[in-house]
Design an enzyme around this catalytic site. Structure first.
Site, PDB file in Angstrom:
ATOM      1  N   ASP A  31       0.926  -1.204  -0.006  1.00 32.08           N
ATOM      2  CA  ASP A  31      -0.093  -0.027   0.029  1.00 32.08           C
ATOM      3  C   ASP A  31       1.006   1.084  -0.044  1.00 32.08           C
ATOM      4  O   ASP A  31       1.808   1.232   0.559  1.00 32.08           O
ATOM      5  CB  ASP A  31      -0.904   0.052   1.189  1.00 32.08           C
ATOM      6  CG  ASP A  31      -1.966   0.967   1.130  1.00 32.08           C
ATOM      7  OD1 ASP A  31      -3.252   0.787   0.841  1.00 32.08           O
ATOM      8  OD2 ASP A  31      -1.863   2.177   1.372  1.00 32.08           O
ATOM      9  N   ASN A  87     -13.160  -2.890   2.467  1.00 32.04           N
ATOM     10  CA  ASN A  87     -13.869  -1.743   2.632  1.00 32.04           C
ATOM     11  C   ASN A  87     -15.093  -1.882   1.371  1.00 32.04           C
ATOM     12  O   ASN A  87     -14.408  -1.964   0.175  1.00 32.04           O
ATOM     13  CB  ASN A  87     -13.368  -0.476   2.485  1.00 32.04           C
ATOM     14  CG  ASN A  87     -12.389  -0.226   3.612  1.00 32.04           C
ATOM     15  OD1 ASN A  87     -12.557  -0.711   4.791  1.00 32.04           O
ATOM     16  ND2 ASN A  87     -11.120   0.463   3.381  1.00 32.04           N
ATOM     17  N   GLN A  94     -14.193   2.897   1.110  1.00 30.58           N
ATOM     18  CA  GLN A  94     -13.736   2.517  -0.192  1.00 30.58           C
ATOM     19  C   GLN A  94     -13.459   3.583  -1.001  1.00 30.58           C
ATOM     20  O   GLN A  94     -14.314   4.421  -1.197  1.00 30.58           O
ATOM     21  CB  GLN A  94     -14.520   1.544  -0.678  1.00 30.58           C
ATOM     22  CG  GLN A  94     -13.816   0.806  -2.113  1.00 30.58           C
ATOM     23  CD  GLN A  94     -14.830  -0.280  -2.739  1.00 30.58           C
ATOM     24  OE1 GLN A  94     -15.842  -0.395  -2.173  1.00 30.58           O
ATOM     25  NE2 GLN A  94     -14.304  -0.902  -3.869  1.00 30.58           N
ATOM     26  N   VAL A  96     -11.125   3.087  -3.890  1.00 33.50           N
ATOM     27  CA  VAL A  96     -10.473   2.371  -4.952  1.00 33.50           C
ATOM     28  C   VAL A  96     -11.726   1.442  -5.556  1.00 33.50           C
ATOM     29  O   VAL A  96     -11.563   0.427  -4.532  1.00 33.50           O
ATOM     30  CB  VAL A  96      -9.199   1.868  -5.278  1.00 33.50           C
ATOM     31  CG1 VAL A  96      -8.778   1.349  -6.658  1.00 33.50           C
ATOM     32  CG2 VAL A  96      -8.049   3.143  -4.820  1.00 33.50           C
ATOM     33  N   HIS A 100     -10.208  -5.286  -3.420  1.00 35.33           N
ATOM     34  CA  HIS A 100      -9.227  -5.430  -2.842  1.00 35.33           C
ATOM     35  C   HIS A 100      -9.169  -5.811  -1.445  1.00 35.33           C
ATOM     36  O   HIS A 100     -10.011  -5.141  -0.687  1.00 35.33           O
ATOM     37  CB  HIS A 100      -8.115  -4.493  -3.005  1.00 35.33           C
ATOM     38  CG  HIS A 100      -8.371  -3.142  -2.581  1.00 35.33           C
ATOM     39  ND1 HIS A 100      -9.352  -2.452  -3.253  1.00 35.33           N
ATOM     40  CD2 HIS A 100      -8.346  -2.538  -1.392  1.00 35.33           C
ATOM     41  CE1 HIS A 100      -9.839  -1.190  -2.589  1.00 35.33           C
ATOM     42  NE2 HIS A 100      -8.876  -1.204  -1.653  1.00 35.33           N
ATOM     43  N   HIS A 102      -7.157  -5.764   2.140  1.00 36.35           N
ATOM     44  CA  HIS A 102      -6.215  -4.998   2.977  1.00 36.35           C
ATOM     45  C   HIS A 102      -5.387  -6.189   3.931  1.00 36.35           C
ATOM     46  O   HIS A 102      -6.043  -6.683   4.867  1.00 36.35           O
ATOM     47  CB  HIS A 102      -6.438  -3.896   3.932  1.00 36.35           C
ATOM     48  CG  HIS A 102      -6.972  -2.869   2.931  1.00 36.35           C
ATOM     49  ND1 HIS A 102      -6.469  -1.526   2.731  1.00 36.35           N
ATOM     50  CD2 HIS A 102      -8.077  -2.382   2.552  1.00 36.35           C
ATOM     51  CE1 HIS A 102      -6.898  -0.508   2.006  1.00 36.35           C
ATOM     52  NE2 HIS A 102      -8.054  -1.249   1.999  1.00 36.35           N
TER      53      HIS A 102
HETATM   54  P1  AMP Z   1      -9.795   1.520  -0.035  1.00 39.52           P
HETATM   55  O1  AMP Z   1      -9.784   2.896   0.731  1.00 39.52           O
HETATM   56  O2  AMP Z   1     -10.079   0.239   0.868  1.00 39.52           O
HETATM   57  O3  AMP Z   1     -10.438   1.505  -1.498  1.00 39.52           O
HETATM   58  O4  AMP Z   1      -8.254   1.413   0.082  1.00 39.52           O
HETATM   59  C1  AMP Z   1      -7.331   1.919  -1.287  1.00 39.52           C
HETATM   60  C2  AMP Z   1      -6.089   1.771  -0.890  1.00 39.52           C
HETATM   61  O5  AMP Z   1      -5.203   1.904  -2.102  1.00 39.52           O
HETATM   62  C3  AMP Z   1      -5.572   2.779   0.107  1.00 39.52           C
HETATM   63  O6  AMP Z   1      -5.272   2.213   1.267  1.00 39.52           O
HETATM   64  C4  AMP Z   1      -4.505   3.564  -0.593  1.00 39.52           C
HETATM   65  O7  AMP Z   1      -3.336   3.888   0.274  1.00 39.52           O
HETATM   66  C5  AMP Z   1      -3.979   2.721  -1.837  1.00 39.52           C
HETATM   67  N1  AMP Z   1      -3.307   3.203  -2.779  1.00 39.52           N
HETATM   68  C6  AMP Z   1      -3.816   4.074  -3.357  1.00 39.52           C
HETATM   69  N2  AMP Z   1      -3.126   4.506  -4.730  1.00 39.52           N
HETATM   70  C7  AMP Z   1      -2.190   3.427  -4.549  1.00 39.52           C
HETATM   71  C8  AMP Z   1      -1.037   3.347  -5.470  1.00 39.52           C
HETATM   72  N3  AMP Z   1      -0.596   4.188  -6.393  1.00 39.52           N
HETATM   73  N4  AMP Z   1      -0.067   2.209  -5.017  1.00 39.52           N
HETATM   74  C9  AMP Z   1      -0.395   1.507  -3.918  1.00 39.52           C
HETATM   75  N5  AMP Z   1      -1.593   1.742  -3.017  1.00 39.52           N
HETATM   76  C10 AMP Z   1      -2.278   2.802  -3.547  1.00 39.52           C
END
Ligand code: AMP
Length: 116
Positions: A31, A87, A94, A96, A100, A102
């Site tokens: 992450d 999430n 959430q 992204v 996924h 975590h």
């Molecule tokens: P969520 O909030 O559950 O959708 O998690 C998305 C996660 O993606 C967050 O923990 C971010 O820190 C992570 N994230 C966003 N951009 C990147 C990236 N370019 N490389 C790795 N992790 C990322």
């Protein structure tokens, strides 16, 4: 066609990431904004937007993601104590919209507190 998700862009190499593991079905990256000393994301290659959009055909894939989480916990030495978080939806944090998991560890988790 819909735009690629951030994680699809990472998987095809358009955006750099620290790839820790990959196979036919998923990719594991670090992450970018870790919430624990060990914080990995287990991402299916199939762009399912969120867990609630997975269907019965995804049953094996979902099981595979958990198996990979387990393997990565062992590989990174956090298998005594780790947390797996999904999430689902903006209201749950959430950001992204590509499913996924975590995987978090090497951190003192507080009992009865499910936040990162
Ligand atoms: P969520 O909030 O559950 O959708 O998690 C998305 C996660 O993606 C967050 O923990 C971010 O820190 C992570 N994230 C966003 N951009 C990147 C990236 N370019 N490389 C790795 N992790 C990322």
């Amino acid at each position: 066609m819909a735009d690629k998700t951030l994680f699809e862009k990472i998987m095809v190499g358009d955006i750099p990431a620290d790839i820790m593991y990959e196979d036919e079905y998923c990719v594991v990256i670090k992450d970018a904004v870790p919430q624990a000393p060990t914080h990995l994301l287990i991402i299916p290659r199939k762009p399912i937007s969120m867990l609630a959009k997975a269907d019965l055909d995804d049953k094996e894939l979902l099981g595979h993601l958990l198996t990979v989480a387990n393997d990565m916990a062992k590989k990174t030495g956090i298998d005594e104590a780790f947390r797996v978080v999904i999430n689902n939806g903006a209201g749950a944090g959430q950001t992204v919209f590509h499913l996924h998991l975590h995987l978090l560890g090497n951190k003192k988790f507080v009992e009865n507190n499910l936040s990162f």
